[in-house]
Scaffold this motif. Structure first.
Motif, PDB file in Angstrom:
ATOM      1  N   GLY A 133      43.247  36.750  43.873  1.00  0.00           N
ATOM      2  CA  GLY A 133      44.405  36.631  44.610  1.00  0.00           C
ATOM      3  C   GLY A 133      44.890  35.223  44.722  1.00  0.00           C
ATOM      4  O   GLY A 133      44.707  34.241  44.061  1.00  0.00           O
ATOM      5  N   ILE A 134      45.398  35.057  46.122  1.00  0.00           N
ATOM      6  CA  ILE A 134      45.937  33.727  46.132  1.00  0.00           C
ATOM      7  C   ILE A 134      45.917  33.096  47.725  1.00  0.00           C
ATOM      8  O   ILE A 134      45.678  34.178  48.563  1.00  0.00           O
ATOM      9  N   GLU A 185      45.995  24.992  56.588  1.00  0.00           N
ATOM     10  CA  GLU A 185      45.621  26.147  57.327  1.00  0.00           C
ATOM     11  C   GLU A 185      46.428  27.163  56.177  1.00  0.00           C
ATOM     12  O   GLU A 185      47.423  27.493  55.992  1.00  0.00           O
ATOM     13  N   LEU A 186      45.315  28.134  55.501  1.00  0.00           N
ATOM     14  CA  LEU A 186      45.535  28.885  54.730  1.00  0.00           C
ATOM     15  C   LEU A 186      45.562  30.512  54.868  1.00  0.00           C
ATOM     16  O   LEU A 186      44.393  30.795  55.708  1.00  0.00           O
ATOM     17  N   SER A 187      46.174  31.381  54.559  1.00  0.00           N
ATOM     18  CA  SER A 187      46.179  32.611  54.422  1.00  0.00           C
ATOM     19  C   SER A 187      45.873  33.054  53.161  1.00  0.00           C
ATOM     20  O   SER A 187      46.568  32.787  52.109  1.00  0.00           O
ATOM     21  N   GLN A 188      44.979  34.246  53.098  1.00  0.00           N
ATOM     22  CA  GLN A 188      44.563  34.815  51.926  1.00  0.00           C
ATOM     23  C   GLN A 188      45.201  36.180  51.429  1.00  0.00           C
ATOM     24  O   GLN A 188      45.588  37.054  52.573  1.00  0.00           O
ATOM     25  N   THR A 189      45.824  36.369  50.242  1.00  0.00           N
ATOM     26  CA  THR A 189      46.351  37.651  49.651  1.00  0.00           C
ATOM     27  C   THR A 189      45.552  38.088  48.716  1.00  0.00           C
ATOM     28  O   THR A 189      45.630  37.441  47.692  1.00  0.00           O
ATOM     29  N   VAL A 190      44.703  39.244  48.780  1.00  0.00           N
ATOM     30  CA  VAL A 190      44.049  39.728  47.570  1.00  0.00           C
ATOM     31  C   VAL A 190      44.981  40.644  46.735  1.00  0.00           C
ATOM     32  O   VAL A 190      45.573  41.588  47.409  1.00  0.00           O
ATOM     33  N   LEU A 191      45.163  40.144  45.702  1.00  0.00           N
ATOM     34  CA  LEU A 191      46.146  40.962  44.788  1.00  0.00           C
ATOM     35  C   LEU A 191      45.818  42.047  44.106  1.00  0.00           C
ATOM     36  O   LEU A 191      46.379  43.200  43.952  1.00  0.00           O
ATOM     37  N   ARG A 192      44.321  42.086  43.782  1.00  0.00           N
ATOM     38  CA  ARG A 192      43.853  43.514  43.185  1.00  0.00           C
ATOM     39  C   ARG A 192      42.585  43.846  44.030  1.00  0.00           C
ATOM     40  O   ARG A 192      41.544  43.367  44.151  1.00  0.00           O
ATOM     41  N   ASN A 193      42.936  45.004  44.930  1.00  0.00           N
ATOM     42  CA  ASN A 193      41.813  45.459  45.870  1.00  0.00           C
ATOM     43  C   ASN A 193      40.905  46.553  44.901  1.00  0.00           C
ATOM     44  O   ASN A 193      41.512  46.921  43.975  1.00  0.00           O
ATOM     45  N   THR A 194      39.922  46.447  45.356  1.00  0.00           N
ATOM     46  CA  THR A 194      38.839  47.235  44.652  1.00  0.00           C
ATOM     47  C   THR A 194      39.439  48.818  44.784  1.00  0.00           C
ATOM     48  O   THR A 194      39.424  49.485  45.860  1.00  0.00           O
ATOM     49  N   PRO A 195      39.564  49.436  43.631  1.00  0.00           N
ATOM     50  CA  PRO A 195      39.978  50.872  43.587  1.00  0.00           C
ATOM     51  C   PRO A 195      38.859  51.915  43.850  1.00  0.00           C
ATOM     52  O   PRO A 195      37.739  51.570  43.834  1.00  0.00           O
ATOM     53  N   PRO A 196      39.121  52.962  44.517  1.00  0.00           N
ATOM     54  CA  PRO A 196      38.045  53.907  44.902  1.00  0.00           C
ATOM     55  C   PRO A 196      37.262  54.613  43.523  1.00  0.00           C
ATOM     56  O   PRO A 196      38.082  54.401  42.418  1.00  0.00           O
ATOM     57  N   GLN A 247      52.547  44.925  40.245  1.00  0.00           N
ATOM     58  CA  GLN A 247      51.816  44.627  39.220  1.00  0.00           C
ATOM     59  C   GLN A 247      52.322  45.174  37.900  1.00  0.00           C
ATOM     60  O   GLN A 247      52.729  46.183  37.978  1.00  0.00           O
ATOM     61  N   LYS A 248      52.021  44.437  36.848  1.00  0.00           N
ATOM     62  CA  LYS A 248      52.415  44.952  35.535  1.00  0.00           C
ATOM     63  C   LYS A 248      51.231  44.756  34.448  1.00  0.00           C
ATOM     64  O   LYS A 248      50.628  44.049  34.573  1.00  0.00           O
ATOM     65  N   LYS A 249      51.295  45.942  33.743  1.00  0.00           N
ATOM     66  CA  LYS A 249      50.432  45.928  32.823  1.00  0.00           C
ATOM     67  C   LYS A 249      50.892  45.270  31.510  1.00  0.00           C
ATOM     68  O   LYS A 249      51.794  45.375  31.308  1.00  0.00           O
ATOM     69  N   GLY A 250      49.803  44.315  30.764  1.00  0.00           N
ATOM     70  CA  GLY A 250      50.479  43.702  29.803  1.00  0.00           C
ATOM     71  C   GLY A 250      51.141  44.225  28.669  1.00  0.00           C
ATOM     72  O   GLY A 250      52.348  43.994  28.328  1.00  0.00           O
ATOM     73  N   TRP A 251      50.556  45.337  28.157  1.00  0.00           N
ATOM     74  CA  TRP A 251      51.030  46.196  26.931  1.00  0.00           C
ATOM     75  C   TRP A 251      52.253  46.583  27.342  1.00  0.00           C
ATOM     76  O   TRP A 251      53.223  46.983  26.562  1.00  0.00           O
ATOM     77  N   ASP A 252      52.448  46.977  28.704  1.00  0.00           N
ATOM     78  CA  ASP A 252      53.642  47.809  29.075  1.00  0.00           C
ATOM     79  C   ASP A 252      54.939  47.146  29.157  1.00  0.00           C
ATOM     80  O   ASP A 252      56.015  47.451  29.087  1.00  0.00           O
TER      81      ASP A 252
END
Length: 218
Positions: A35-36, A48-59, A121-126
């Motif tokens: 993420g960023i 002072e930084l804030s964190q954003t997780v772009l890809r959370n762990t899926p169930p 989120q964008k899938k590359g092939w799509d």
């Protein structure tokens, strides 16, 4: 989650630092993701930084999947004349999808678009990105350019609609039939080697809008 590897840094139009990176966590353990980090105040010291997780762990993530976000590249649209001004683009080499892409795979190139407080989120092939880019650049008026070496040629993926679709443009043929990074000697007197990033890398002359690409053929 903690910073892992592969930091890439950009700055917003008002001078705030944004860093894309891989993330990991020890307790409870989980796959490497990413993420960023974003500076809360421009030119702040100490930052002072804030964190954003772009890809959370899926169930129900399969046990053999240990990385779901790999090798980020990042760019921001700082052109105030662009319809996509302030948009942030984070491309990902190996992104784990929640559902298969158009090629039937659940992992491959991908991209995140951060715009007006929304993350898409964008899938590359799509969207027309068949291979993960080695360089990302925002041209004039918000044109998004991704560069990549394919098996037989070097290409640009060009988007004029803010990353919703891409058109492939050929740059030049390859001298060798390979799109993988090769191993080069660490020095002229060394018998040790390491992987080489062949490019292409992109840069723009802001005074003219002309874009240059550089790469290695060997």
């Amino acid at each position: 989650k903690k910073h892992k590897l592969m930091p890439k840094i950009i700055f917003t139009n008002d001078g705030k630092l944004i860093l894309a990176s891989l993330f990991y966590q020890q307790q409870p353990s989980g796959p490497i993701t990413g993420g960023i980090y974003e500076e809360k105040f421009p030119m702040g010291y100490p930052s002072e930084l804030s964190q954003t997780v772009l890809r959370n762990t899926p169930p129900n993530l399969p046990a053999d999947v240990w990385i779901i976000f790999d090798r980020p590249e990042i760019a921001i649209d700082n052109d105030q004349n662009s319809p996509y001004f302030n948009s942030i683009y984070v491309t990902v080499n190996g992104l784990y999808y929640d559902s298969p892409d158009l090629s039937g795979l659940k992992q491959g190139p991908g991209m995140y678009i951060i715009r007006n407080g929304l993350i898409t989120q964008k899938k590359g092939w799509d969207v027309g990105i068949q291979q993960p880019p080695t360089s990302v650049l925002i041209g004039k008026n918000g044109v998004l350019l991704l560069a990549r070496i394919l098996e037989n040629e070097k290409v640009l993926f060009r988007s004029t609609d803010g990353g919703n679709s891409f058109k492939e443009i050929k740059i030049a043929p390859n001298k060798i039939d390979d799109d993988f990074c090769w191993v080069a000697k660490l020095s002229s007197t060394s018998n040790r080697g390491w992987f080489v990033d062949r490019g292409p890398e992109l840069v723009m002359d802001k005074s003219t809008g002309r874009i240059y690409a550089i790469w290695a053929d060997f």
